[in-house]
Each structure stands twice: as structure tokens, then as C-alpha cells.
Scaffold this active site. Sequence first.
Site, PDB file in Angstrom:
ATOM      1  N   ASP A  55       9.328  61.140   8.519  1.00  0.00           N
ATOM      2  CA  ASP A  55       8.189  60.239   8.426  1.00  0.00           C
ATOM      3  C   ASP A  55       7.730  59.817   9.817  1.00  0.00           C
ATOM      4  OD1 ASP A  55       6.396  58.384   6.919  1.00  0.00           O
ATOM      5  OD2 ASP A  55       7.582  56.892   7.993  1.00  0.00           O
ATOM      6  N   HIS A 107       5.456  62.163  14.672  1.00  0.00           N
ATOM      7  CA  HIS A 107       4.815  62.225  15.983  1.00  0.00           C
ATOM      8  C   HIS A 107       5.025  60.956  16.795  1.00  0.00           C
ATOM      9  CE1 HIS A 107       2.112  60.630  12.964  1.00  0.00           C
ATOM     10  NE2 HIS A 107       1.564  59.894  13.903  1.00  0.00           N
ATOM     11  N   ASP A 125      -0.360  60.153   0.410  1.00  0.00           N
ATOM     12  CA  ASP A 125      -1.173  59.278   1.258  1.00  0.00           C
ATOM     13  C   ASP A 125      -2.661  59.440   0.991  1.00  0.00           C
ATOM     14  OD1 ASP A 125       1.002  58.174   2.645  1.00  0.00           O
ATOM     15  OD2 ASP A 125       1.101  59.898   3.987  1.00  0.00           O
TER      16      ASP A 125
END
Length: 1573
Positions: free
Chosen positions: A538, A541, A639
Site C-alpha cells: 500500500d 511510492h 479506490d
Amino acid sequence: MPMNQVRVLTINAGENKETTLYRLEKGWTLRFVLGASLHAKTVRLFCNHPQDKSVPFDRLSFYELAWRNPSGMKNDRVDVFAEIHINCAGSFNFFFTIDGSEDHRNPNGSGCFLVEPTLSVGSNDKEITLDCIQSQSVITKLLGPINEWKGRLRVAMETGYNLIHFTPVQELGISNSAYSIRNQLRLNPLYYEKGKQNSLDDVEDIIRMMKKEWQVLSLTDLVYNHTAKDSPWILEHPDSVYNLDNSPHLKPAYLIDRIFHHFSLQVADGKWEAKGVPSKIDNESQLKVMKGILLTDVFPQFNLHEFYTVSEETILKEFRKAIEDNRLAQQSEKELLIKQDKNYRRLKSTVDMETVLRLYNTDSDDDSRHGALNRQERITRCCVSLREKLEELNNEKKRELDVHIGVAVGNFLANVRWRFLAPDGPKIGTVTDEEPLMFGYFVIPPSHEGSVAKEESMIEGDGAKFVFAVNGWVMNDNPLRNFAEEGSLIYLRRELVAWGDSVKLRYGKCPEDSPYLWQHMKQYTEDTVRIFHGVRLDNCHSTPIHVAEYMMDVARKIRPDLYVIAELFTGSESLDNLFMNRLGINSLVREALSAWDAHEEGRLVHRYGGVPIGSFVQPRVRPLTPTVAHALFYDQTHDNPSPIEKRSAYDLWPSAALVAMACCATASNRGYDQLVPHHIHVVKEKRLYTSWADWERPERPFINQTFGIVAGKTILNKLHHEMGLAGFTQVYVDQLTSDTVSVTRHNPLSHDSIVLVARTAFTHPANPSCPGQHIRPLVMQGTINEVIFEGRMGTTHHYEYKQDEEYVNGLPDYFLELKQHIRVEDSQICRVQPSPDGQNLEIFWKKLTPGSVIAFRTSLPHKSREAILEIRRGLGQFGYLMRSYSGSTMFDDTWDKSNFRVIVSNLDLPSLNRALYRVNDEERDDGYGIGAYDIPGYGPMVYCGIRGIISVLADIRPTNDLGHPLCGNLRNGDWLQDYIANRLKLHTGTYDLGVWFEGVFNHLRNAPRYLIPCYFDALVTGAYVVLREMVVQQMSDFIRDGSTFVQALAMGSVQFCGFVKTSKLPPLSPNLEKPKPRIEVEKSSGKEQEAPLSLAAGFPHFSSGYMRNWGRDTFIAARGLTILTGRQQETRCLILAFGGTLRHGLIPNLLNEGTGARYNCRDAIWWWLQCIQDYCRHFTNGYNILHDKVSRLYPTDESDVQPPGKVDQPLYDVIQEAIQKHASGLKYRERNAGHGIDSQMTDLGFNVEIGVKWETGFVYGGNEWNCGTWMDKMGSSVKASNKGKPATPRDGSAVEIVGLSMSTIRWLDEINAKGIYPYDGVTAKIDGKETKVTFREWANKIKSNFERNFWINDEPDAENEPNPELINRRGMYKDSFFATQFWADFQLRPNFTVAMVVAPELFTPERAWIALTTAQNNLLGPLGMKTLDPKDWGYIGDYDNANDSTDGRIACGFNYHQGPEWLWPIGYFLRAKLYFASKLESKKKGIVKETIGFIETRLANHYLELMKSPWQSLPELTNSNGSYCRDSCRGQAWSVGCVLEVLYDLENIDMPASLPSSIPSSDSVPDINGNLC
């Protein structure tokens, strides 16, 4: 058992490949080979992939790989390789050094590679590939108590999903967000059964059941970046998060946050209503007022700049005291700057007092301190100056902060705008305590709350530890930068999209920086991967990459075949690759909902997997090429908003179908299949999922196949799994209309296809019943076996959607009308009819309404299937492992004329020349009207033979460039196949080969046209490999056992050496002893003709007619191309044929079959003599040639042409005649002198002279009007006035001819002494007397005079330099002696290196080395040698034969040998270097090894040029600095031959090999020639 796949990775000096993605599979072999830049380096290669599966992986444990050399050559590293046998999954690193070290922190090059995990399901652990994955995401908290999970999860299993993605199962925080974890080590109490405290073990039981009974894998999230703000463990270990104690740089940002917080409270209380900011925010003007209030009324009162500024009074007080104490400045800085207080206290920043004292405790004439009346006044003036500077520095800091505050206010208002005004925002309406203008960036304990002043006072001392920074994400930020660390302004400028329920974890650089946190998260990781088969990283980045890397290494120790996915928002493919490489990410989340129309959605299907239909068959040994990230392609992620909101309810079915056709892993979100019309929110959603029912018409909370598109999704998942498992790896996407897409998945083994057509509905269709008859018909090749399914979205008015209060429910008023496994005739969506030409089927649309999908299963017609089986049998004859449609191995045990290898085993090298090569002019001169095949839109192939096709295929195969004109030509007709077979059938030697091709190509005609390129490539490439192998096997041991480089150069022997009807050698004597000259039988007439092979000078310009055979070129090239390759008979015929043309003591340069020869070249005779010497020395019975009969065309200089055998002489007599003619001297005029034989030369140029200057022993000749050496350019421009002027006459004694004559004279003396040669010398007229001169006397005379007359000392030497004014460069050997153009003697050219190789005894080794260094520094180019010193006035490095200027130096290519870089001399230069290095080794230890390294480095360029050239050859010359020369031959015989000679010398030098590492011997080494295996 599948054949081992080998991927070859070329490593190059200085390359860092950490952002290049390489994907491998277990069971494969990764082979490293050295790039050209490393051929001469001592390379040590290291890797951390375990050598043995039983050895645990440790990222920092590197081992050294051993290099292997399959050819065994001592000093040729082209084929050196090292291998890793891939045995475990994960991410791995390699690095190499060239300085002998083994430190991975300082490599010369490095890179990474990923190995995919092996996933398996069921009790028997049946393997599934990543492309077979169908995943569904579930929000775990909506599953309810753990005893209810099975029924709810069964929905996924029954719908055909084989992987379930669970959001975190651990205890959640106060917000109940699925990604805000309170306790990473505890199961969420929400899942406890009534009366029972369940644990993670209960989850493991369910996951185990799913895998074993349902054949469904599991995956969950790992959240490393943050923890819930109410996590109890962060209060015990506050150093685990970013707080104001361990990160004091956040204090100003914290106060800004609190100021905004209190401003929001004031707005909620109505304090600012009078100024235009009420508690209800509903228009943009209110935000403008807010901005003014914040910037003018609110922020100024808090003096936030004080966190960055100095106390002027404190600094001045310290400064004054330092002056009064007479303190002297010590070390100081260049300028005065504020030094930030590390604890970020108000007015506690400072300056460097040493710098202050140096700059301000002075009495400079140009400032106010000068002229003070007393010490106190001086001190005061110094302080005044310093105060001014401090004020300046403080003001600068204040201005900087004001800018940051301005940005912060702007970002604050942008958030307010989104929350309160934006159409797509939540539109809060009224500001309250619970719904502020913007949520905060920091979490503070209740005890800290109060006024801003109080909240500031509470962060001094221990209170700072409990003010935590929240986490979030930063748009367009550098993902490798931690935005919470000092130096980042993200919190200060309000650039964070904050998640107020979670605080950011602070790991530091290593576990020692935050021991509890690292251990806690390590335990969390281990607990998770013990249960789940995969993880989703999760917020990957934003997670510190070194942390995630550490945790993934921990995870794989527990579960080696861990499946890792992530969603990256780096904004850069190279950064994505970096994360994938470091973390071992197997798949990246990709979203179909990111497509804005059907065309883009189709493009995504094409991009995320598979290769084009009809792709070329790739060899099992092939280069490791960079790849795009493997995709986990979602129709909707958890999402994403609902596609019903974003597009329309009609689109879910067709978009799901398009996603299912992607050749990658696919995924969906729970609710998509049930047509849930809203976003199932990970924070706000509290209702439960429904459970599966086996009965018809289930009531809430149950569902079955009749709900939504569940039945259709089940079919799609089953189809996707089938295609992935069965190998439908080829993909074609066709955009039929703006909303209709066709996707074909093709199986390259069975050639079955699945074709799906989907009509999307990105917006609600204006006419849902539109039948789609306007949509372009679909053209299909082959047979339609069935309609796998067809389905259309429909609506009903009997039901109306109402959101259930307890369970997540979907639209009841939309349904899927679905049929499976029907005949195409029964389809309601389409009708099928044959195309007008009868070759294909056309599918027309009857009722392809919006939201419709139809899928067909097709196969090849029977005729095509049989044809392909026959083609595969043919391919099996090459040694390929071919399979039938059923997968059975196909063997061809025949061993007769129908077998390719039998045919090829009977081909000799001349036949192989015809099969593989032959340029256009050679082919046309056969008289059959055939030339090089011209590919429309591309141009003619460089060779008529198979190599010409391979040169094109080699470029298009690796990239699957099916749009290349060659592929189009193959699909459009059978012309090229007919060309290949027919040209071979014209000749006796290749007739059977042509028949074989004709047969197999007849089968190819019956294959579908889209498959022609791939099968044609397989046939032609396979044939080429076998034919090339046969060439090598007929050559010498040096070639057979040689490296790829050696063998590639040796192909030049077959390229250039052939029989051309218009370029025959003169007839040989019929009385010649066996073996007799080659005979060729003309296929059409059966007529025999003598057909010895000639050696073309170069391609394409010198291939046929009178321009093919050049005496000089032939014998410069012959040692490399015919002697070293073992072609004794061909060399013998060349020597004897040219010997038969001897006239005036010379052999011709342009042979023109002997009868049309010109005798105007002074050096060819000496190259011929050198070749005879090389022949005799190299071949076991080589000296027998001296007794071979030479049929003289011209027994005397004036005789007419004589028929074969009329005048025969032993070769030794011919040799002696040539030597004697030179000894006696001769002047003559060329026959037929004038423009009839040379339109450029002036009259005087036709006068030829040869002889010996007996005072020196040097052979001489020529005049200033002709050019009798290899530098033979004659001017031809009237406009530029160079017509008839030789650019380089080189008359007198040319240095290479002196060397060549010395070599011959010395050799004749040696073999005379051994009784092999009957003559011991010559007679000459010396001082007017006939005098006998023995060969030994002659040689001694040359030797004693050579350096005296040719050497130019590196330092002035007046005694031996009669004309020092002509010396342009020192430390060199002259190019000639006694030239008419006297300055030309002193020009630096590369010709002296020839003399060094053939007559090294003429040179003092030390001087030779100086001269070679001079040449290296001034003449050496990337591929060739400059033909003239760049310092010379005549140097022009770029050759253009078409130049039509008035500049006489370049017009019509006058500078051909005045600078352009010719390749063949580099062979002699490098050989000379090697020879004299060995001579100097005793005095200069290590010089041989250094020289070998130098040579290997230089030859790396030639290797690259050879391998990338479509001619598979080396050019005649290049322009300056190795640049391309359009007028150069792309393949030149002497260029290739001379480089091959260098490799031969390297192999035979008496010096131990110095390979990069120990090279174990191996009896069985895989092929690394880049050929199909």
C-alpha cells in the site's frame, strides 16, 4: 518437459541498469556476456541470486561468477560468458568491477533482474501462471465475523476468481478506515465470533481451505508508511513516528497547522462573518476574503520568521565581547550566512562568529569603520556594520517564509474550495468543529490543546514527543525523497494531501535508528506472509524504498514464492522500474477506468500483455530485453468510483469482457459484478457483503449467478484462465467503431483463436436498442467452431434500486441476457457469410446493441492445419524440437534427399557461396536475369542468398515488427519464396536445396497469410543456421574452434570467394598435377567449364566484370580469407592463375581475365610473392606449389596471348623471373596507352618503370604522373584542375614495397639454402658491370640501409638529417624514399606497419615502438587508420567521390587516400604492435599484456561493426573519426582478411591468456552465437 530458456545480457562499462526492468522465470538461465567496451578489461562479476536453492537469500551476500570460454581462444573474449541458473523468485542484483575489487558499493556497472514466483492451487499444487490470475478485491471489514466469511467469499470463488485480495485484516484505528491500522499484530475485533476472541490463526485456516478446496489464492495489503493515530504502541515508542522532538524542523509547520485550526474554529463561531466569512461557505468570494484575512490579520501576529532568524542583540553582544577580548578570527567561512538552529527555537539561529570577526572586525578604507578616533568608537562602528548585515539576513529569511506562508494559504484555500464548493467534492456546507475548513497535519494530545500560544508552549521539552505528523501523499513529488525529513517544505507549504487518521512512521536509515519500529513491522510482515500467498504494498511510492526492500526480503524468507503487487504513482516508467527492481514487485495495478473512450481501453488491452498475432518464433537463446511491468488489470479497483457513476450501467459487461481478453493478470472489485451503483468506500462503508446461494431466486442477504453480470463474469474468468493456461499469448485489437472493439487472442501452437467483440457504453446510450448494423463487418480467417457466448445488457421496469441498509446491493433493474456454446447460425447478434473472394468469413451485425459482447472460437481450415504440420516437419530437420497440435514431439527420421541436413552435407563452399551470399551484380552476370530481390517499400536485399534475408529479419524479429515491408511482401504474395527456390534450382550444386525449399514453401502457400512471416522466418533462419554451420565445418581448425568473431570474419571467405562468369581467372594449365581446378556444370546445358574461384575486392562496387579481380587486393586478403581458413586449393588456384599473367616482372592489378589486364601497379607482384611465402609456410605440403605448372599467357613481355598449357613453367621459375626483372630494371610503356584504357591519366602516366637502387638494395619505380601502389587515386576533375594528377604518386621506394621485397628475398635465401628453391640470387648491372647478387647480399644491403634512410628520429639528429626543414613530425618512419615530390617522403602514413609485419628485422624494436606510438596517437581511428597525418596540409578526412567543387584537394574524391580511414592497414598496425611488444617484453615487463588489452579494445569496434552490418562484413574505409562513408564498399575483402589475421596472431602469441576470471573447461557449452537453438 519445456526446453531451457536462456536469456543473454550484455554488460557494458559504466552502465547502471537499476531502472531497466528484466523479468525472468524459474528454470531459465541468465547468461552474461561482455560488451565491446569490456573485451579488454579484467571483469569480475558478482550476483546475489543464490547458487543453490537451499541457500537462503541475503541481499548483501554476493558471490563471484566464473567466466567460461566456449571457443577456448586465449585472447579473444567475444564469447566469454558467465551463467546463473534461476532457481528462486524475487529481486536480485548483479554488479561488476574492472579494478580487481569486489566492493558492490563502487561497481563499474550494475543492474537488477526479477524472477517471477511459482503460484499453485489445490491439494496437488497445480501451478498457475501470472497471466492466469483473476483477482477480486474485498474490503475485509464488510465480510463480518469470521464464521460468516466463507459464505461471502464463496461469491468470488463461484464467479471464477482464483485470487482474493483482502484489505488489511488487522485491528483498525479510530476512523475505521481499511488502511489505518491500529495494531499490526492483532486481528481486527470486528471479525470475532460471538463469544470468541479469534486470532490470525483463524484467518489462516480459511486461507488454507480456499487454496486447497476452492483453488483460490489470497493476497492482502502491507501498510508500512503509517499507523492509526490512536495506535497505543506509538505512545510507548513515540520515536517510531515523526514528532516535534525527533523532527524539530516541523515546528513551524505545526504552528501554521494550529493557526489554520484556530482560524477554522473562529469561522465556525462566526468571528469573521462581519468581514465576509460566514460559517456557511458557498461562494468563491468568501475564499478571497479569507486569503486577505489570513495574510494580513492572522499570520503576521505570530512572527513565524523567528524560527529561522537570529537575535541581533545576542549576536552583537557576543561580537562586541570578542573584540574587547582581542579574539582573533580562526577558520572562517567565505560569506556570512545564518546557521539554522537545529532545534528550531525562536531567535536561536546564529552565525559563524569567526566569519563575523574576519569580515567586520576590520579597518578597511572603503567602509565606515575607517578613521575611528578611539577604540570604543571603532567597536561601535563595527557593530553598526554588523547590525546592518544581520538585519539584511533576517529580512531575507522573513521574505522566504512569507513566500512559503503564501503558498500554504493558497493550498489551504484550495482544500477549502474542494470540500465546500467543488461540484465533485463533498460540499460540506457549514464549517463546524467536526467539519473544519481543512483537516490538520498534526495529531496532538488533548493536554496540549488551547490557544496557539499554549500549543506552542507545550512543544518545549517532552511535550514535543507527542505531537505527531500525519501521513498523506504529495502530488508529483519525487517518490525517492522522504517528504517528512528536514529539507522538505511539504508540511510547511501545506502541499500534503493529508490522511488525518494516520501518522507517518519514522524508520531512519537502518534498524538501529528505530529498533522497535523495525522489529514491530518485521513481525507484522512475517505474520502476514505466513498466512497470505501475496501482498499488495500500500502507498508503495511513498514508503521509504529501503524499508520496503528490507521487509520484502524478510517476507520471502518465510514465503519464497510470494506474489507482490503495487500501485505506483511515480509519474515515470524508469522510477516504476526502480521500485519493481528493488522490491521485487511482480505486477503493477492498472485500471481500465483510466480509459476515456473505447479506443483507449482497447489500447490498454493491447499494451498490458501478449505479442502481436503471427509474431516471429523467438529462439530459446536470445537477448534479455527490457520489458514493461506485468499488469494486474482491473476493470475497477476498490479506490475507483463505480463505473455506473463514471460511465453507464451498460458498460460494465463489455468493459469487463475487454479486460478479460488482456494477456495479463486481471482483477475486479467486489460490487462490480453485482452492479453496485456507488463507490463502496473503504472508510465510510459499514454494510456487509451478501453471501452465495445455491438455490434459485435467493432473497437478501444472498445472491447467485442471476444477479448483475455474475454469470457473465464467471464465463469471462473461465475464458481468461483457459487462454492463459493454454498459451493464447498473441493479441490483436481492432477498433471497429468509436465504441466497438474487437480483441483476438491466438494460440501460436494450435493456431486456434478466440475473437471477442464488445460494444461499450462510456455514456448512457441515447438508443439502448441500436442494433449496430452501421458497425464495420469483422473479417475472419479460418473456421468458426462455435459462439462461445453472446450477451447483452437489458433493463426491466419491474424492479427499482433502493440501497439496502445492512447489505451492499446492486441494481436490480439491469440484467444480462446470456447464451453459451451456440452455433453461429443461432446467434441473435451476428450473421456470417463468406467474403466475395471466398477466402475469409465476414461477420455482419444484427443486434450488437450497446452493452453487447460476443465471443467466437475459431481454428484453421483443414488444409492450412495440414500444411503447417508439414512445415513443422521441415523445421524439425534443422534440429528444432517441433510439436504437433496435440503437443506431441515431431521427429523426421528420414536420411535421404528429402532431408535438409542430408542435402546440406553435400554442399561445398562454392555452393554455399551461392546459397548464402552473391550480390546483385554477381547474380546478374550468371545470365539468368535474376538480381537481388527488391522488397517494395524497402529496397533490394544486400545479398541474393539467404544471408540477405537474414539481414532484414535480424532487425525485425526481436521487435516483432510485423509492419515491416518484408512482412507485408510475404503476406501479399509468394514472390520471395519462389525467388529463393528458383534461383537455387538454376545451378547443379544447389539444385536439391532449391527443390527442398520449393517443397516446403508449397506448404507455406496454404498457411493463413498472417502466419506466413513467422513460418517463413523460422524456415529461412533455421536453414541459415545449418548452412552457416556447414561453412564452418569445412574450414580450418582455427575457424572451427574459433570464437564468434573469428567465425563471423571467416564468413568473408565464402562471401567474397566465388565463381562469376564475367570475372573468370585465366585458365590454368591442363597439365597441372592433382587436385585439378574446380569444374562447374551448367544446369541448363550440362556443359562443363573450368571454374576456379576468384576473390572479389569488395561489395557492392567490386563484385563482377573487370572490376572484381584486383591483384593487390586479392593477395592482401588471401592470407586471412583463404589461407587461415584452410582453403588451400582456392589459394593455389589464385596464385597459379595470377602467376600465369606475369609480364614485365609484374602481375596485373585489374586482372580482367588476364587478356585485358593492365600492368601499371608496382606492389601487386610483391603481395603475390608474400602470399606464396605464406602459403608455403602455412600448409603442410605447401612447398609443393613451387613445382606446380604455371600456364603463361605471356611467356615474354612482347608475346601474344598463349592458350592454356602451351607454355608451362614451374612456379619457381615464374618467381625468379619477377625477381630478376626488378633486379635488372625495366622501363616500358603500357600497351594501348591513351584514353582507351584510362580516360583520366596524362600521357606521361602510361610510362612505367621498375628496378632496384643497388646502393641501398631498395626496389623503386613509378613517376609523379602515375600511382602504382595501393594509394592509387587519379584526379578526374577538369573543373578543379586535378584531372590526370595522381593524389599520391608514391614513386621512388615505397616503404611497404621495400618491406615486402625484403621479406621475399630473405625467404628465397632461406629455402635456397634448404634445397627447395633452385636459385640463390640475381644478376644486376652495378656500376656498369653485370654482377651476381645473392639473395643474402641483397637482403643485407636492404637491412643496412633501411633505418638510415627511413627513420626520422624523435629528437633532432643533424648528422643524419640532410633536410630537417622537410620534417613535419618526428618519431616515425618515412612513407617513401627518393620520391619525385620530395616532401612526400616525410609524410606520416600507415604503410610502414606493413614492412614491420613482413620484415620486422629491418626495425630496431625501440624505434619501432616509438613509430607505432606516433601512428597510434595521430592515425588510429575507431575502425581504420588515417591515410595521412592530420597535421599535414593535404589532410582531408572525409571522402566524397561525387564532389563537384572547384577545390582540387577534394573534387571527384581526390582525397581518397589523403585522410579517410582505411580498415585494412589497422590489421598490420595491430600485428606490428603485438610483435614488437613481445620483442620488448624483457625490457618492459607487462607490455605484451597491455598490448593485448589494447588490441582487444580496438577490435571490439570491428566486432560491433561486423555484427550489426547488414553485409556482415567490414567496410573499405570510413570518413574521419569512424563516420560513415557512403562511397565506401560496405564489405571489403582485405578489411576482413587483415582483421582475421590479427586474431590469428593473438591466438598464437606465446603469452598466457588473461581472461577476466578463471575459465573452467567444458565439454558441452550452449550456443551463444545468437542462432536459433
